[in-house]
Design a protein around this motif. Structure first.
Motif, PDB file in Angstrom:
ATOM      1  N   LEU A 241       0.866  -1.179   0.000  1.00 53.60           N
ATOM      2  CA  LEU A 241       0.000   0.000   0.000  1.00 53.60           C
ATOM      3  C   LEU A 241       0.896   1.220   0.000  1.00 53.60           C
ATOM      4  O   LEU A 241       1.670   1.440   0.938  1.00 53.60           O
ATOM      5  N   LEU A 242       0.820   2.015  -1.055  1.00 53.73           N
ATOM      6  CA  LEU A 242       1.564   3.260  -1.119  1.00 53.73           C
ATOM      7  C   LEU A 242       0.652   4.393  -0.670  1.00 53.73           C
ATOM      8  O   LEU A 242      -0.507   4.481  -1.102  1.00 53.73           O
ATOM      9  N   ILE A 243       1.176   5.241   0.188  1.00 59.29           N
ATOM     10  CA  ILE A 243       0.412   6.389   0.686  1.00 59.29           C
ATOM     11  C   ILE A 243       1.170   7.657   0.335  1.00 59.29           C
ATOM     12  O   ILE A 243       2.366   7.785   0.643  1.00 59.29           O
ATOM     13  N   ALA A 244       0.474   8.581  -0.324  1.00 56.62           N
ATOM     14  CA  ALA A 244       1.121   9.794  -0.808  1.00 56.62           C
ATOM     15  C   ALA A 244       0.336  11.032  -0.410  1.00 56.62           C
ATOM     16  O   ALA A 244      -0.881  11.090  -0.611  1.00 56.62           O
ATOM     17  N   GLY A 245       1.018  12.009   0.158  1.00 57.42           N
ATOM     18  CA  GLY A 245       0.392  13.303   0.404  1.00 57.42           C
ATOM     19  C   GLY A 245       0.307  14.068  -0.905  1.00 57.42           C
ATOM     20  O   GLY A 245       1.260  14.074  -1.691  1.00 57.42           O
ATOM     21  N   ASP A 246      -0.832  14.711  -1.168  1.00 56.46           N
ATOM     22  CA  ASP A 246      -0.993  15.390  -2.455  1.00 56.46           C
ATOM     23  C   ASP A 246      -0.126  16.637  -2.591  1.00 56.46           C
ATOM     24  O   ASP A 246       0.010  17.186  -3.691  1.00 56.46           O
ATOM     25  N   GLU A 247       0.494  17.084  -1.489  1.00 58.35           N
ATOM     26  CA  GLU A 247       1.359  18.259  -1.538  1.00 58.35           C
ATOM     27  C   GLU A 247       2.819  17.900  -1.220  1.00 58.35           C
ATOM     28  O   GLU A 247       3.624  18.755  -0.872  1.00 58.35           O
ATOM     29  N   ASP A 248       3.151  16.624  -1.356  1.00 54.44           N
ATOM     30  CA  ASP A 248       4.492  16.148  -1.023  1.00 54.44           C
ATOM     31  C   ASP A 248       5.493  16.583  -2.092  1.00 54.44           C
ATOM     32  O   ASP A 248       5.346  16.231  -3.262  1.00 54.44           O
ATOM     33  N   ASP A 249       6.521  17.330  -1.683  1.00 56.48           N
ATOM     34  CA  ASP A 249       7.570  17.717  -2.627  1.00 56.48           C
ATOM     35  C   ASP A 249       8.830  16.868  -2.466  1.00 56.48           C
ATOM     36  O   ASP A 249       9.791  17.028  -3.211  1.00 56.48           O
ATOM     37  N   HIS A 250       8.832  15.944  -1.484  1.00 55.14           N
ATOM     38  CA  HIS A 250       9.942  15.008  -1.324  1.00 55.14           C
ATOM     39  C   HIS A 250       9.712  13.758  -2.173  1.00 55.14           C
ATOM     40  O   HIS A 250      10.650  13.208  -2.744  1.00 55.14           O
ATOM     41  N   ASN A 265       1.882  -5.816  -7.151  1.00 57.10           N
ATOM     42  CA  ASN A 265       0.731  -6.009  -6.277  1.00 57.10           C
ATOM     43  C   ASN A 265       0.535  -4.786  -5.382  1.00 57.10           C
ATOM     44  O   ASN A 265       0.488  -4.891  -4.157  1.00 57.10           O
ATOM     45  N   ALA A 266       0.437  -3.621  -6.011  1.00 55.43           N
ATOM     46  CA  ALA A 266       0.378  -2.359  -5.266  1.00 55.43           C
ATOM     47  C   ALA A 266      -0.966  -1.658  -5.402  1.00 55.43           C
ATOM     48  O   ALA A 266      -1.636  -1.743  -6.438  1.00 55.43           O
ATOM     49  N   SER A 267      -1.341  -0.982  -4.330  1.00 55.52           N
ATOM     50  CA  SER A 267      -2.489  -0.077  -4.319  1.00 55.52           C
ATOM     51  C   SER A 267      -1.985   1.290  -3.865  1.00 55.52           C
ATOM     52  O   SER A 267      -0.969   1.383  -3.175  1.00 55.52           O
ATOM     53  N   LEU A 268      -2.690   2.333  -4.218  1.00 58.29           N
ATOM     54  CA  LEU A 268      -2.242   3.696  -3.912  1.00 58.29           C
ATOM     55  C   LEU A 268      -3.357   4.502  -3.269  1.00 58.29           C
ATOM     56  O   LEU A 268      -4.494   4.512  -3.740  1.00 58.29           O
ATOM     57  N   CYS A 269      -3.005   5.182  -2.175  1.00 59.48           N
ATOM     58  CA  CYS A 269      -3.929   6.110  -1.512  1.00 59.48           C
ATOM     59  C   CYS A 269      -3.322   7.507  -1.553  1.00 59.48           C
ATOM     60  O   CYS A 269      -2.215   7.723  -1.056  1.00 59.48           O
ATOM     61  N   ILE A 270      -4.035   8.449  -2.162  1.00 57.49           N
ATOM     62  CA  ILE A 270      -3.612   9.847  -2.180  1.00 57.49           C
ATOM     63  C   ILE A 270      -4.313  10.563  -1.028  1.00 57.49           C
ATOM     64  O   ILE A 270      -5.544  10.589  -0.954  1.00 57.49           O
ATOM     65  N   VAL A 271      -3.536  11.124  -0.126  1.00 60.40           N
ATOM     66  CA  VAL A 271      -4.077  11.791   1.056  1.00 60.40           C
ATOM     67  C   VAL A 271      -4.204  13.290   0.763  1.00 60.40           C
ATOM     68  O   VAL A 271      -3.207  13.954   0.480  1.00 60.40           O
ATOM     69  N   PRO A 272      -5.410  13.841   0.823  1.00 56.24           N
ATOM     70  CA  PRO A 272      -5.594  15.257   0.502  1.00 56.24           C
ATOM     71  C   PRO A 272      -5.067  16.180   1.597  1.00 56.24           C
ATOM     72  O   PRO A 272      -5.053  15.822   2.778  1.00 56.24           O
ATOM     73  N   LYS A 273      -4.627  17.345   1.167  1.00 59.41           N
ATOM     74  CA  LYS A 273      -4.129  18.373   2.080  1.00 59.41           C
ATOM     75  C   LYS A 273      -3.048  17.819   3.002  1.00 59.41           C
ATOM     76  O   LYS A 273      -3.119  17.989   4.225  1.00 59.41           O
ATOM     77  N   ALA A 274      -2.100  17.144   2.417  1.00 61.64           N
ATOM     78  CA  ALA A 274      -1.047  16.525   3.218  1.00 61.64           C
ATOM     79  C   ALA A 274       0.293  16.654   2.514  1.00 61.64           C
ATOM     80  O   ALA A 274       0.387  16.526   1.290  1.00 61.64           O
ATOM     81  N   TRP A 275       1.333  16.868   3.303  1.00 54.93           N
ATOM     82  CA  TRP A 275       2.710  16.965   2.808  1.00 54.93           C
ATOM     83  C   TRP A 275       3.358  15.596   2.906  1.00 54.93           C
ATOM     84  O   TRP A 275       2.686  14.564   2.904  1.00 54.93           O
ATOM     85  N   HIS A 276       4.696  15.555   2.993  1.00 56.15           N
ATOM     86  CA  HIS A 276       5.442  14.306   3.079  1.00 56.15           C
ATOM     87  C   HIS A 276       4.974  13.477   4.284  1.00 56.15           C
ATOM     88  O   HIS A 276       4.823  12.268   4.182  1.00 56.15           O
TER      89      HIS A 276
END
Length: 312
Positions: A241-250, A265-276
């Protein structure tokens, strides 16, 4: 005052249990700690993860003695924190939740906190070997790994090199990476200008504080050459499970999308209003995604369907 009153009530009702509980809380809260650039008024946990000697252990990994802490009971789940100025405490809110249902092993990677630096060149093979040494010390069964940033890349490497050791991976803020994306210097004196209290804290915890700048130099030299691409990511076979902040610059969101495409075998969750640090910036979304992934039977974690880019 409220906590004291509650404790007194429990002491009257179930004196023995309450006494044991209060003793544990007191031990865990004995050494205050902070994460880098922690904002005023924010406390992710009352437990000083990474500096809690009551739960602390050591293991020899190559030329460095590594420090780790163990909490809770259940299926083993290893937590690998971020690098550079990373600390286990920054992931405290997640650890607090996870230890209710898992045996959580919180590792301080070499050069961080109470772990030694060693004298070997930094490589991800080395990082994977370090983590394997801790894993072998604690359990023989396949474990869950939660990694953040540098810790997530380490989790990828462990899953690739030792697939029999890994049940699944939660990777926060670790996408594809090209050499040179992270470059420049990391000077201790500059870090002190940002968060003097944190640097003072680390100096007290580190077994070799006189080597702090040496560590920073070697760490940045290692990171400036790092490359993570399709060829490597395709070797990771466990559910991820990959988790990414939508404002992540790293770890920009586009790199996380690429990684999700490459890991079979990956899934992705984009977290709104979140940095690294998505787990701090938007904990509810991060935790909900993690909880569903962790509680799902592995056989049902088939990952997202890979859809080709819509281009001619």
């Amino acid at each position: 005052m409220v906590w004291k009153k509650i404790t007194m009530v429990f002491a009257v009702m179930i004196f023995g249990t309450a006494l044991a509980f209060c003793t544990a809380v007191k031990a865990e809260s004995a050494s205050a700690i902070r994460y880098f650039n922690q904002q005023s008024g924010i406390q992710v946990s009352t437990v000083p993860y990474g500096n809690n000697e009551e739960a602390g252990n050591y293991v020899q990994a190559g030329d460095a003695k590594l420090y780790y802490e163990v909490y809770g009971k259940g299926k083993p789940l290893f937590v690998f924190h971020g690098g550079g100025v990373g600390t286990p405490y920054e992931m405290g809110q997640l650890i607090d939740k996870l230890r209710q249902d898992y045996q959580v092993i919180v590792v301080s990677t070499r050069g961080h906190g109470r772990s030694e630096i060693g004298h070997s060149p930094f490589t991800y093979e080395q990082k994977a070997e370090d983590m394997l040494a801790v894993m072998k010390k604690v359990t023989n069964e396949p474990a869950v790994i939660l990694g953040f940033s540098d810790g997530a890349y380490t989790a990828y490497k462990v899953a690739s090199m030792y697939p029999e050791r890994v049940d699944r991976v939660v990777a926060i803020g670790a996408g594809t990476l090209k050499p040179g994306f992270f470059s420049g210097e990391m000077k201790v004196e500059d870090l002190e200008k940002i968060d003097a209290a944190f640097i003072e804290q680390q100096m007290k915890i580190m077994p070799e504080p006189e080597r702090y700048q040496e560590f920073c130099d070697n760490y940045m030299a290692f990171w400036s050459k790092m490359e993570v691409g399709e060829e490597f990511l395709k070797t990771i076979q466990c559910p991820v499970l990959l988790i990414a902040g939508d404002e992540d610059d790293h770890a920009p969101m586009v790199t996380m999308v690429e990684a999700a495409q490459y890991i079979p075998n990956a899934s992705l969750c984009i977290v709104p209003k979140a940095w690294h640090s998505a787990f701090i910036d938007n904990f509810p979304v991060t935790w909900t995604a993690m909880e569903i992934f962790l509680q799902t039977d592995r056989a049902k974690l088939t990952g997202s369907r890979k859809v080709a880019y819509n281009r001619l």
